[in-house]
Design an enzyme around this catalytic site. Structure first.
Site, short mmCIF file in Angstrom:
data_model
loop_
_atom_site.label_atom_id
_atom_site.label_comp_id
_atom_site.label_asym_id
_atom_site.label_seq_id
_atom_site.Cartn_x
_atom_site.Cartn_y
_atom_site.Cartn_z
N SER A 53 0.43 -1.68 0.27
CA SER A 53 -0.31 0.12 0.31
C SER A 53 1.10 1.24 -0.27
O SER A 53 1.79 1.08 0.19
CB SER A 53 -1.03 -0.20 1.39
OG SER A 53 -1.70 0.84 0.74
N LEU B 136 -5.19 -3.47 8.84
CA LEU B 136 -4.52 -4.08 9.74
C LEU B 136 -4.47 -5.86 9.67
O LEU B 136 -5.72 -6.43 9.75
CB LEU B 136 -5.64 -3.67 11.05
CG LEU B 136 -5.00 -3.22 12.38
CD1 LEU B 136 -5.42 -2.95 13.56
CD2 LEU B 136 -3.50 -3.38 12.29
N CYS C 67 3.56 6.75 2.81
CA CYS C 67 4.80 8.41 2.22
C CYS C 67 5.75 8.48 3.67
O CYS C 67 5.26 7.80 4.61
CB CYS C 67 3.72 9.65 3.18
SG CYS C 67 2.42 10.36 1.12
N ARG D 150 -7.84 5.27 -5.25
CA ARG D 150 -8.35 5.06 -3.10
C ARG D 150 -9.29 6.49 -3.20
O ARG D 150 -9.37 7.62 -2.98
CB ARG D 150 -6.82 5.11 -2.63
CG ARG D 150 -7.29 4.96 -1.50
CD ARG D 150 -6.07 5.74 -0.63
NE ARG D 150 -5.46 3.87 -0.96
CZ ARG D 150 -4.69 3.09 -0.04
NH1 ARG D 150 -4.63 3.89 1.94
NH2 ARG D 150 -4.66 1.55 0.33
N TYR E 267 -8.26 14.87 1.32
CA TYR E 267 -7.00 15.74 0.31
C TYR E 267 -7.96 16.13 -0.84
O TYR E 267 -9.17 15.68 -0.76
CB TYR E 267 -5.88 14.59 -0.39
CG TYR E 267 -5.26 14.02 1.04
CD1 TYR E 267 -4.74 15.12 1.88
CD2 TYR E 267 -4.28 12.42 1.06
CE1 TYR E 267 -3.18 14.59 2.86
CE2 TYR E 267 -3.86 12.36 2.33
CZ TYR E 267 -3.04 13.35 3.03
OH TYR E 267 -2.77 12.89 4.32
C1 LIG Z 1 3.85 5.26 6.79
C2 LIG Z 1 2.22 5.58 5.73
C3 LIG Z 1 2.04 6.96 5.22
C4 LIG Z 1 1.42 6.48 4.46
N1 LIG Z 1 0.49 7.08 3.03
C5 LIG Z 1 0.01 6.53 2.67
C6 LIG Z 1 -0.23 7.12 1.40
O1 LIG Z 1 0.70 7.78 1.11
N2 LIG Z 1 -1.23 7.39 0.67
C7 LIG Z 1 -2.62 6.80 0.77
O2 LIG Z 1 -3.41 6.63 0.50
N3 LIG Z 1 -2.63 5.85 2.14
C8 LIG Z 1 -1.38 6.59 2.91
N4 LIG Z 1 -1.21 5.25 4.15
C9 LIG Z 1 -2.63 4.73 4.59
C10 LIG Z 1 -1.91 2.90 4.12
O3 LIG Z 1 -1.71 3.29 3.01
C11 LIG Z 1 -2.38 1.47 4.72
O4 LIG Z 1 -4.06 2.24 4.06
C12 LIG Z 1 -3.12 1.86 5.96
O5 LIG Z 1 -2.10 2.33 6.95
C13 LIG Z 1 -3.74 1.03 6.57
O6 LIG Z 1 -2.94 -0.11 6.29
P1 LIG Z 1 -2.04 -1.41 7.55
O7 LIG Z 1 -3.29 -1.45 8.71
O8 LIG Z 1 -1.52 -2.59 6.71
O9 LIG Z 1 -1.60 -0.32 7.59
C14 LIG Z 1 0.14 5.72 4.60
C15 LIG Z 1 0.74 4.25 6.01
C16 LIG Z 1 1.64 4.20 7.12
C17 LIG Z 1 1.26 3.97 7.76
#
Ligand SMILES: Cc1cc2nc3c(=O)[nH]c(=O)nc-3n(C[C@H](O)[C@H](O)[C@H](O)COP(=O)(O)O)c2cc1C
Length: 413
Positions: free
Chosen positions: A38, A325, A41, A250, A202
């Site tokens: 995913s 998650l 940033c 998204r 955004y």
């Molecule tokens: C460090 C970090 C940066 C993220 N940057 C973005 C991003 O650039 N674009 C986006 O749509 N979501 C971003 N997210 C959200 C993740 O893509 C993801 O949807 C969210 O963390 C839930 O997934 P997880 O539980 O596997 O971490 C970011 C999440 C994290 C942890």
């Protein structure tokens, strides 16, 4: 433009091999499995462009066996970054550095994907570890001044935030051109999947949600007016993004707390997006109030899965990507087996364990799980597994009958 039919393999009911490790066709591409990195940033770009950090950071996920590796949200124009260190693809000079990333990802079996976006009224802030604080005169003294930001309406993101300029229709036209050019640059840089970021509060979400959008012209008002910019952006990028390559979208399936963008609205948007050539919708949530990390839904394992499932059921033919998650291989497999989503996105779990796909393949009993890793890892790890197996057998047998590990496996060379 018609979107292609969803491949029937996404509906398979047998479990051998696991669905998570079955290839998936997306237009002309074949993803080697269903694990997607995913977008994340990193606040580590230099003048918008990626650095060696991004090569190592994203490269590790390709080496770990993920099928699709997303570059983080990448701004379509300079003022559309959140911080001074956010990624951008608003200048042709960015292309060579991104090409270096995509060539590495492709060489290691992953599909290079990029999410393009615009921060809108969430721009000119500090990174998360400084709590997304709006940039101030002190930041200006340190060489990072705030810059003028834009949105659907002149409503700040928070009482402390800068009031954005409300975009005129002519400015919106120019902005759509920037989305188109960013897509063209992404293609030149070697990306093969493009995602339009319309979530997390955004700019595009600022047009979708009546909380941020109080316009009275054709880009505001009813649902059709508020969806208009996102749909026009989709049309603009689909026009330059080749037919044979997939387009993702998204969305925040629901707004932040007290949100007024609902799941019914998301289904309507997903349907309209599909009719315009979007192949996959990623259902996230929140962000219209405060930081994108604010939690509008309880953070339980798979917290966005019901949204992905509903979109998938109500828009036949459209694929969905579930994220949020998902950390356990069996859970990921169950989501696919139950037809709740077609792809599984992971973010934080991969920061913790970039080789998660290979580990998950082993846990699910997928054949050749070590083939997901580079040959220089897999060959040695196979020997190591032999040694461990023999050692375990030896421990389980009487001392006189046991073979020594050295009888069957070498651990060096
Ligand atoms: C460090 C970090 C940066 C993220 N940057 C973005 C991003 O650039 N674009 C986006 O749509 N979501 C971003 N997210 C959200 C993740 O893509 C993801 O949807 C969210 O963390 C839930 O997934 P997880 O539980 O596997 O971490 C970011 C999440 C994290 C942890």
């Amino acid at each position: 433009m018609n979107a292609p039919d969803r491949p029937t393999d996404a509906r398979a009911t047998h479990s051998d091999p696991p669905l998570l490790f079955s290839p998936m066709r997306l237009r002309s591409l074949t993803a080697r499995n269903r694990v997607v990195v995913s977008p994340m940033c990193q606040y580590a770009s230099t003048e918008g462009g990626p650095t060696d950090f991004h090569l190592v950071h994203l490269g590790q996920f390709a080496l770990g066996g993920a099928a699709i590796v997303f570059s983080e949200e990448t701004a379509i124009e300079e003022r559309g970054r959140k911080t001074w260190h956010c990624a951008g693809i608003y200048d042709d000079r960015h292309i060579p550095a991104y090409r270096r990333l995509t060539e590495f990802l492709s060489a290691h079996g992953a599909i290079a994907a990029i999410q393009i976006g615009h921060s809108g009224r969430k721009g000119a802030i500090s990174p998360p570890w400084q709590r997304y604080r709006p940039l101030s005169p002190e930041d200006a003294l340190a060489g990072e001044p705030p810059w003028p930001i834009v949105s659907s309406s002149a409503l700040p993101d928070s009482p402390q935030a800068q009031t954005p300029h409300s975009l005129s229709t002519r400015e919106i036209e120019t902005l759509i051109g920037h989305w188109r050019e960013a897509a063209q640059r992404a293609l030149q840089a070697g990306y093969r999947i493009l995602e339009v970021h319309s979530a997390h509060g955004y700019l595009l979400h600022q047009f979708l949600s009546p909380i941020a959008n109080q316009r009275r012209d054709g880009y505001g008002g009813d649902l059709a007016g508020r969806m208009r910019l996102t749909l026009e952006v989709i049309e603009a990028v689909r026009a330059v993004w080749p037919d044979e390559l997939p387009l993702f979208l998204r969305v925040s399936a629901v707004d932040g707390s007290n949100g007024r963008w609902t799941m019914d609205d998301t289904v309507a948007l997903a349907r309209a997006a599909y009719e315009r050539g979007v192949d996959v919708v990623t259902t996230s949530s929140g962000g219209i109030h405060g930081p994108g990390t604010a939690a509008p839904v309880a953070r339980v394992p798979g917290y966005h899965v019901p949204y992905a499932e509903r979109v998938r059921c109500e828009v036949p033919g459209l694929h969905t990507l579930a994220v949020g998650l998902i950390t356990e291989p069996a859970h990921a497999e169950e989501i696919l087996q139950r037809g709740q989503a077609d792809l599984i996105g992971l973010a934080r779990e991969l920061l913790w364990n970039p080789h998660w796909p290979a580990h998950a393949a082993q846990a699910l009993g997928a054949p050749d799980h070590l083939d997901l890793l580079p040959r220089g890892y897999g060959w040695w790890l196979a020997r190591r597994e032999d040694i461990r197996r023999v050692t375990a057998q030896a421990a389980a047998q009487p001392a006189s009958a046991a073979a020594t590990p050295g009888d069957t496996a070498s651990d060096g060379g």
